[in-house]
Scaffold this active site. Structure first.
Site, PDB file in Angstrom:
ATOM      1  N   ASP A  39     108.410  99.680  21.270  1.00  0.00           N
ATOM      2  CA  ASP A  39     109.807  99.127  21.038  1.00  0.00           C
ATOM      3  C   ASP A  39     110.597  99.925  21.633  1.00  0.00           C
ATOM      4  O   ASP A  39     111.526  99.383  22.425  1.00  0.00           O
ATOM      5  CB  ASP A  39     109.942  99.137  19.479  1.00  0.00           C
ATOM      6  CG  ASP A  39     108.862  97.955  18.896  1.00  0.00           C
ATOM      7  OD1 ASP A  39     108.583  97.144  19.430  1.00  0.00           O
ATOM      8  OD2 ASP A  39     109.029  98.325  17.501  1.00  0.00           O
ATOM      9  N   ARG A 118     114.846 109.930   7.283  1.00  0.00           N
ATOM     10  CA  ARG A 118     115.951 109.205   7.886  1.00  0.00           C
ATOM     11  C   ARG A 118     117.126 109.971   8.037  1.00  0.00           C
ATOM     12  O   ARG A 118     117.747 109.810   8.808  1.00  0.00           O
ATOM     13  CB  ARG A 118     116.016 107.738   7.205  1.00  0.00           C
ATOM     14  CG  ARG A 118     114.499 106.828   7.287  1.00  0.00           C
ATOM     15  CD  ARG A 118     114.173 106.908   8.940  1.00  0.00           C
ATOM     16  NE  ARG A 118     113.118 106.100   9.277  1.00  0.00           N
ATOM     17  CZ  ARG A 118     112.148 106.350   9.921  1.00  0.00           C
ATOM     18  NH1 ARG A 118     112.202 107.097  11.020  1.00  0.00           N
ATOM     19  NH2 ARG A 118     111.007 105.523   9.837  1.00  0.00           N
ATOM     20  N   ASP A 147     114.609 101.173   6.790  1.00  0.00           N
ATOM     21  CA  ASP A 147     115.060 102.418   7.598  1.00  0.00           C
ATOM     22  C   ASP A 147     116.399 102.216   8.285  1.00  0.00           C
ATOM     23  O   ASP A 147     117.125 102.916   8.748  1.00  0.00           O
ATOM     24  CB  ASP A 147     113.893 102.626   8.577  1.00  0.00           C
ATOM     25  CG  ASP A 147     112.659 103.495   7.869  1.00  0.00           C
ATOM     26  OD1 ASP A 147     112.923 103.943   6.795  1.00  0.00           O
ATOM     27  OD2 ASP A 147     111.438 102.922   8.281  1.00  0.00           O
ATOM     28  N   SER A 197     101.661  99.247  10.999  1.00  0.00           N
ATOM     29  CA  SER A 197     102.898  99.823  11.219  1.00  0.00           C
ATOM     30  C   SER A 197     102.896 100.994  10.648  1.00  0.00           C
ATOM     31  O   SER A 197     102.854 100.956   9.276  1.00  0.00           O
ATOM     32  CB  SER A 197     104.043  98.780  10.989  1.00  0.00           C
ATOM     33  OG  SER A 197     105.282  99.854  11.024  1.00  0.00           O
TER      34      SER A 197
HETATM   35  N1  ARG Z   1     108.457 101.462   2.948  1.00  0.00           N
HETATM   36  C1  ARG Z   1     108.778 102.883   3.058  1.00  0.00           C
HETATM   37  C2  ARG Z   1     109.897 103.071   2.976  1.00  0.00           C
HETATM   38  O1  ARG Z   1     110.925 102.310   3.009  1.00  0.00           O
HETATM   39  C3  ARG Z   1     107.850 103.041   4.727  1.00  0.00           C
HETATM   40  C4  ARG Z   1     108.376 102.424   5.597  1.00  0.00           C
HETATM   41  C5  ARG Z   1     107.908 103.182   6.790  1.00  0.00           C
HETATM   42  N2  ARG Z   1     107.823 102.307   8.035  1.00  0.00           N
HETATM   43  C6  ARG Z   1     106.552 102.017   8.471  1.00  0.00           C
HETATM   44  N3  ARG Z   1     106.433 101.440   9.513  1.00  0.00           N
HETATM   45  N4  ARG Z   1     105.631 101.727   7.990  1.00  0.00           N
HETATM   46  O2  ARG Z   1     110.240 104.335   2.843  1.00  0.00           O
END
Ligand code: ARG
Length: 420
Positions: A39, A118, A147, A197
């Site tokens: 990406d 983040r 995110d 992912s």
């Molecule tokens: N669901 C988790 C959160 O909102 C992790 C998201 C992480 N992203 C991924 N590509 N798995 O903190």
């Protein structure tokens, strides 16, 4: 924080790039959060073409990133400058340990690894954008996740004048489109991406998508990377002693360790015993329920140990109030509200509670579970003389009778009057 924390391009490539740009009109600059994946790799030419801008990539190591190879890749695909930063100790000391002290575990399951990374990423992006005079920050988040919210709210808090561009959310390309787009521009693209992912930092690994989207399906073994399946963990338990100073872990088995090393060490140790696998159907901020797998060996162990030390050192009232604060604090972190007065206020309360949370916790690691088996603290409220049933007993038994009379008074009254 000054420019020095960001490793810049090597001098030869730096000169080459400077030489190339000096003859042209300076273009507006965009800072792109660059992971090296499909990406964000495709995003480099897309941003250059669509915004007629120069791209500065920023790659941040929050756990296990090979910064140098990603930096070379960024330069190879045409970034004007490729910056990197090792954010691991900052992540540990400023985000993970405060969250550990607060006991934040989202919906009683997820230690918030991705969510804690983040705000730090947002902070670095804003610093670089300001330092290099970039008008916008671009990131590779999709339009369905948490995110994007965390990054953009973080950027709004720290760099309110900076624009945000979210190519993946905007461009409407499928994975196949992205590969075609990249191949047409001769980008070095690795098309055999995992079907999951994932996101990783010191505090854990988050895994979603692929067949995990069927909540009835048991996660396949290859969804995991940091933890052993219980069937392959050692038959003999291992023991580990963790020392805390004011709620922050500072030593393991008598050896002083700093944030990154301590967490890495516990991830390895605890992961080998299959500890920290989490299978969670969670409530996302954007209103979607999602099924996510987490591996958080060190975070799981440390939260268990920290809570056990608090059981020794906090009063009953402190412990109960703190548990309520932890729920709120976890939502604040999950919802991307790190840089707010509300979080600072919650944190001030938590810090105050940690004054005497100093001591040692002994844990047994065995077959997927880390169990507390021993605890000691110089300022423990646990009092042997009061607790013992042996001859050393100091508790005043005679006062129990009067206490129970008063304590039970309302129950007796209720029964006398309303027993029909
Ligand atoms: N669901 C988790 C959160 O909102 C992790 C998201 C992480 N992203 C991924 N590509 N798995 O903190």
């Amino acid at each position: 924080m000054g420019a020095s924390v960001y490793a810049s391009v090597t001098s030869e490539s730096g000169n080459r790039i400077k030489g190339a740009t000096s003859t042209e009109m300076a273009k507006p600059k965009i800072v792109l959060a660059y992971s090296g994946g499909l990406d964000t790799t495709v995003a480099v030419p897309w941003l250059q073409e669509k915004y007629d801008a120069d791209i500065i990539t920023l790659t941040i190591d929050l756990g296990m990133v090979d910064l140098e190879s990603i930096r070379q890749r960024a330069l190879a695909i045409g970034a004007m400058q490729a910056l990197t930063v090792d954010g691991r100790d900052t992540l540990a000391n400023e985000f993970l340990f405060p969250s550990l002290q607060a006991g934040t575990v989202y919906e009683e399951q997820y230690p918030l690894a991705t969510a804690l990374g983040r705000p730090l990423i947002a902070r670095y992006l804003v610093e670089v954008a300001k330092e290099h005079g970039a008008y916008a920050i671009a990131h590779g988040c999709t339009g369905k996740g948490n995110d994007q919210v965390r990054l953009e709210v973080g950027i709004a808090a720290l760099g309110p004048g900076i624009d945000v561009i979210a190519p993946i959310r905007d461009w409407g390309m499928s994975r196949e489109d992205e590969i075609e787009y990249g191949q047409a521009r001769n980008l070095p693209i690795n098309a055999n991406r995992s079907r999951f992912s994932t996101d990783e930092n010191l505090w854990g690994r988050s895994v979603e998508a692929g067949e995990l989207e069927d909540p009835w399906l048991e996660p396949p073994e290859d969804a995991y990377a940091w933890t052993s399946p219980v069937s392959e963990t050692p038959d003999e338990p291992a023991y580990v002693e963790i020392h805390f100073e004011c709620g922050v872990p500072t030593a393991v088995d008598g050896e002083n360790m700093a944030g990154t090393d301590l967490i890495n060490h516990l991830n390895t140790l605890s992961g080998a015993h299959g500890i920290g696998r989490i299978d969670h159907v969670e409530n996302r901020l954007v209103g979607i329920k999602s099924r996510e797998i987490y591996e958080c060996p060190a975070a799981t162990l440390l939260h268990t140990a920290h809570t056990a030390l608090e059981a020794m050192t906090l009063t009953k009232d402190q412990a109960r109030t703190k548990a309520r604060i932890a729920l709120e604090y976890a939502d604040v972190v999950y919802n991307g509200l790190w840089f707010t007065a509300h979080r600072a206020d919650l944190n001030a309360y938590v810090q105050s509670t940690q004054r005497y949370v100093t001591g040692d916790i002994k844990m047994r690691l065995h077959k997927g579970t880390g169990t507390v088996v021993g605890r000691q603290a110089p300022k423990a409220l646990y009092n042997y003389g009061l607790a013992t049933y042996d001859r050393a007993d100091e508790f005043d038994h005679s006062s129990a009778e009067g206490f129970i009379k008063i304590f039970g008074l309302s129950v007796r009254t209720e029964n006398q009057v309303q027993s029909d």
